[in-house]
Motif scaffolding. Structure first.
Motif, PDB file in Angstrom:
ATOM      1  N   CYS A  32       4.982 -22.270 -36.648  1.00  0.00           N
ATOM      2  CA  CYS A  32       4.887 -22.411 -38.101  1.00  0.00           C
ATOM      3  C   CYS A  32       5.189 -21.082 -38.782  1.00  0.00           C
ATOM      4  N   CYS A  61       0.721 -18.886 -42.650  1.00  0.00           N
ATOM      5  CA  CYS A  61       0.957 -18.350 -41.306  1.00  0.00           C
ATOM      6  C   CYS A  61       1.715 -17.030 -41.402  1.00  0.00           C
ATOM      7  N   CYS A  66      -3.574 -23.592 -40.710  1.00  0.00           N
ATOM      8  CA  CYS A  66      -3.390 -22.295 -41.373  1.00  0.00           C
ATOM      9  C   CYS A  66      -4.531 -21.319 -41.100  1.00  0.00           C
TER      10      CYS A  66
HETATM   11  S1  FES Z   1       0.947 -22.409 -42.835  1.00  0.00           S
HETATM   12 FE1  FES Z   1       1.136 -22.508 -40.706  1.00  0.00          FE
HETATM   13  S2  FES Z   1      -0.216 -24.100 -40.187  1.00  0.00           S
HETATM   14 FE2  FES Z   1      -0.343 -24.049 -42.352  1.00  0.00          FE
END
Ligand code: FES
Ligand SMILES: Cc1cc2nc3c(=O)[nH]c(=O)nc-3n(C[C@H](O)[C@H](O)[C@H](O)COP(=O)(O)O)c2cc1C
Ligand code: SF4
Lengths: 164, 452
Positions: free
Chosen positions: A86, A91, A131
């Motif tokens: 992600c 993230c 997140c």
């Molecule tokens: S921003 Fe990566 S899991 Fe939500």
């Protein structure tokens, strides 16, 4: 490989269709495509999509347009293990960029590429709902969270060991 | 300590299993509702509770249910929205993963209230392992007579099925979700007709968030009035907040909406302060779609009052100086974070997730992403900032579904509050590649927590 579900899978398809009203078997399309992708090599080739269309008694185009809309359906072959890291805002502020760079360097591939031995594919994906446990990636059915370089190393080793 | 209603039992060992959940008082609300209440009285209790939808928009749940059409001979459906894809949001996952029976329990009560004999959970495709957890919980409930035919001998029949999506943020929008449940692309429908009149398979349908439905359990057990006593004003009950970003203790917290944002960030009971002793720079308090606020406006409203973690206070000042509660995805940014880069990342997200039906959204999200990337890479012009502002204005309000607004607001708020940082990027094209702007005047450089 012939495109034909096993008897077990066909029973499962019938069970899925029964969750929706009579005549609304098209509703089973997303779940059945997941099954097809799992069973026929991790991606949806045209014959596979045509087979799903026959099973659900819908037009092939209805399958293609759905398969191309959703990000989890692969329309091209992928590696045995797909690292889906992600890179969305939360993230990113928690260090996903450096994890992605590390995987690139370690596997010697770019984003969207597969290693020459067909073992690993690296993909960047948008928020996976993890997140608070960033950086993270999806690997098969599960999430790998709180990634560090050391953790990436051990995941790669784990995959190689499993493949042997 | 904040009062907990949904996560009260989160630390009970094996609470995921039916036997433990039941022993801890689970499924009482089903017994009460089905045996001693009518569908109408349940809807009345929910109205009294003041429960607002927890998916993002905050629409009163009881009111929404009272709109459902009841044409003779046409089945109705409850569909739970477990698509949870708004960046910063991971609360529904927590609930389903660790206390799945609370969702099933709330769904049985709601299905009874709405007259839905077949209800669905639409879950995002990536939560594959949670599908198994939910399916096990459903099976356990069925084995114990809480699902299936003639539940508890009351004559009410109900089945619950899990429908797995396949990766598309837009399917969280309720009409796109319905299309997806019908086996189609997730293209939002033009409203009206609203789902309560014509939803899935043209049948009256209610779509509610996971957390909204779970809240039925305490509302039925204790009564709507008791629920309404918790919280402040129109922010009744408790809210799950998923906190992430540069904080010491990311995670899912249940709050009673009376605490201040400052307490939430700095107290050890919740976020535990900013990581590595850094300064707080900014925060997106309700999921990526809501306006970002600089630290000073986050902690105190424009009127100089302490900002509280609830619907009204977070929105105080409108978009000029406030934000929104949204989905409860609380994203904290420290002094090292670059607002341009963060905004670019979110713009890319919305471009990726636009279904492409409306040109302002399809084209506008692409333009915003490209311009932001240019600025981020030191190739921007001052006029680009104005162009960005112009594009977001042209998207907002001009699209079929609110994804267009959701894409426009983060860009607008970033420029509104952090224009200086965008200009710095343009004026320092080399330097911006190697260092960040820092905190600027809008941050909270010397925070002295009072309550910790
Ligand atoms: S921003 Fe990566 S899991 Fe939500
Ligand atoms: C682009 C977009 C994405 C959405 N994603 C979600 C989601 O993931 N989960 C959710 O519950 N609601 C989501 N919503 C809100 C739903 O459309 C709907 O309002 C909500 O499910 C209603 O439930 P509630 O009243 O219980 O909040 C989204 C809305 C939009 C416009
Ligand atoms: S606003 Fe965007 S996501 Fe919504 S319908 Fe239009 S193009 Fe699709």
């Amino acid at each position: 490989m012939s495109v034909l579900f096993s008897k077990n899978s066909l029973d499962k398809v019938a069970e899925i269709i029964s969750r929706y009203p009579e005549g609304k078997q098209k509703s089973a399309l997303l779940p059945v495509l997941h099954m097809a992708q799992d069973e026929f090599g991790g991606w949806l080739d045209v014959p596979v999509m045509d087979y799903v269309a026959t099973l659900l008694n819908i037009e092939p185009i209805e399958v293609y347009e759905v398969a191309s809309f959703y990000s989890m359906y692969n329309l091209k072959p992928v590696g045995k293990y797909m690292f889906e890291v992600c890179h969305t805002g939360p993230c990113m502020v928690s260090g996903s960029d450096s994890i992605i760079d590390y995987i690139k360097q370690k596997l010697n591939i770019g984003v969207g590429e597969t290693t020459t031995d067909g073992m690993f594919t690296l993909k960047t994906v948008e928020c996976l709902g993890a997140c608070g446990y960033a950086p993270m990636m999806q690997l098969g059915k599960h999430y790998r969270e709180h990634l560090t370089k050391a953790k990436v190393d051990s995941i790669i080793e784990e995959c190689r060991a499993k493949a042997n | 300590m904040s009062r907990k209603l949904l996560l009260e039992k989160e630390h009970v060992e094996n609470i995921r299993l039916y036997d433990v959940y039941r022993r801890e008082g689970g499924y009482r609300s089903v017994e009460k509702a089905l045996k001693s209440m009518s569908p109408e009285t349940i809807v009345e209790e929910v109205k009294k509770s003041g429960l607002r939808g927890r998916g993002g928009a905050g629409f009163p749940a009881g009111l929404k249910w009272s709109f459902i059409a009841k044409p003779e001979g046409v089945p109705r459906h409850l569909v739970v929205n477990a698509d949870e894809s708004e960046p910063g949001t991971f609360k529904d996952r927590y609930l389903m993963e660790f206390i799945p029976h609370i969702l099933i329990e709330g769904m049985i009560v709601t299905s009874f209230a709405l007259g839905s004999n077949v209800s669905y959970i639409y879950i995002r495709g990536e939560y594959a392992w949670i599908v198994d957890i939910l399916q096990q919980a459903i099976q356990e409930a069925k084995n114990n007579g809480f699902l299936g035919k003639n539940i508890l001998g009351t004559g009410f029949d109900c089945e619950i099925y899990v429908h797995r999506g396949a990766g598309a943020y837009i399917c969280g929008e309720e009409t796109a979700l319905i299309e997806s449940l019908e086996g189609k692309r997730g293209n939002p429908r033009i409203k009206p007709p609203f789902p309560a009149i014509e939803g899935v398979w043209k049948r009256p349908t209610v779509v509610n968030n996971v957390e909204t439905i779970a809240a039925l359990v305490p509302i039925i057990n204790d009564g709507g009035d008791e629920y309404a006593k918790i919280g402040i004003g129109k922010s009744t009950g408790t809210k799950l907040i998923s906190a992430c970003g540069n904080i010491n203790k990311p995670g899912v917290y249940e709050i009673d909406m009376t605490i201040s944002v400052e307490e939430f960030i700095y107290s050890d009971e919740w976020c535990g302060g900013i990581k590595n002793g850094k300064k707080l720079k900014a925060c997106i308090p309700g999921g990526s779609s809501v306006p970002i606020l600089p630290a000073n406006l986050l902690l105190t409203t424009a009127k100089g009052e302490k900002r509280l973690m609830n619907y009204e206070s977070l929105a105080d000042g409108g978009f000029a100086t406030g934000s929104m509660m949204g989905s409860g995805g609380f994203i904290v940014l420290d002094e090292d974070q670059c607002i341009v880069r963060n905004t670019y990342s979110l713009a890319r997200f919305y471009r990726h997730e636009s279904c492409g039906q409306c040109s302002p959204c399809r084209e506008g999200t692409g333009w915003m992403e490209k311009i932001l990337l240019n600025i981020e890479n030191g190739k921007g012009k001052i006029s680009d900032i104005d162009l960005l502002w112009d594009i977001q204005r042209k998207i907002e309000g001009n699209t079929i579904c609110p994804l267009g607004d959701a894409a426009a607001w983060p860009v607008a708020a970033a420029i509104r509050h952090f224009r200086e940082e965008f200009e710095w990027h343009v004026n320092n094209p080399i330097e911006c590649l190697t260092r960040n702007f820092g905190v600027g005047h809008y941050a909270d450089p010397i925070h002295i927590p009072e309550l910790v």
